[in-house]
Design an enzyme around this catalytic site. Structure first.
Site, mmCIF file in Angstrom:
data_model
loop_
_atom_site.group_PDB
_atom_site.id
_atom_site.type_symbol
_atom_site.label_atom_id
_atom_site.label_comp_id
_atom_site.label_asym_id
_atom_site.label_seq_id
_atom_site.Cartn_x
_atom_site.Cartn_y
_atom_site.Cartn_z
ATOM 1 C CE LYS A 70 -3.817 18.499 18.637
ATOM 2 N NZ LYS A 70 -2.676 17.775 18.814
ATOM 3 C CD GLU A 71 -10.630 20.613 10.518
ATOM 4 O OE1 GLU A 71 -11.794 20.143 10.522
ATOM 5 O OE2 GLU A 71 -10.432 21.428 9.660
ATOM 6 C CE LYS A 83 -8.147 23.413 2.600
ATOM 7 N NZ LYS A 83 -7.990 24.654 3.563
#
Length: 161
Positions: A70-71, A83
């Site tokens: 998960k990021e 970003k």
């Protein structure tokens, strides 16, 4: 042990068009659709694309490195067109990394051109230093090429109208 890898690619579109892709969740959708050899799934688990958004990335079988992680988007700067996302669960963290960050930056080059600069920053604990060899710029280079082709197709389609 700290490390950094970079990749740059010239884009034949204005920075604003490239940012419309990279500054939103659209890049994740495109990657999932167009790169099944790299990503099995890109799932939005939290957020709307801004800071705090969490994505779960599941890699296709056979891709070196972690199976999934998960990021979290830690920076989305629409003015500077930057970003950043950091791994917050699984993946590289389970391999002894204390930091794994990916940054996409769209740099204005000219009226109709820009540069996509991709940077991977990582920090790995000394006892796991051998795992640093798992870090590769290839996935972000592949995403950059996909984005370039997508943006060029859209540009050609717009010009044909």
């Amino acid at each position: 042990m700290f490390g950094q890898l970079e990749h740059e690619l010239d884009l034949n579109v204005p920075a604003s068009e490239a940012w419309d892709l990279f500054g939103t969740l659209q890049i994740g959708k495109l990657v999932e659709q167009e790169l099944p050899q790299l990503f099995q799934k890109v799932e939005l688990t939290e957020g709307d694309g801004g800071v705090g958004t969490v994505l779960k990335l599941t890699f296709s079988p056979g891709v070196p490195g972690p199976a999934s992680y998960k990021e979290k988007f830690t920076k989305v700067d629409n003015e500077k067109r930057i970003k950043e996302a950091e791994v917050v669960e699984g993946g590289y963290l389970e391999l002894g990394f204390s930091l794994f960050r990916v940054r996409f930056e769209v740099i204005e080059k000219g009226e109709d051109s820009s540069i996509l600069k991709s940077t991977i920053e990582y920090e790995v604990k000394e006892e796991h230093a051998g795992n640093a060899s798992l870090v590769s710029v290839q996935p972000v280079a592949t995403i950059a090429e996909l984005a370039k082709n997508y943006l060029n197709r859209n540009k050609t389609a717009q010009q044909a109208k």
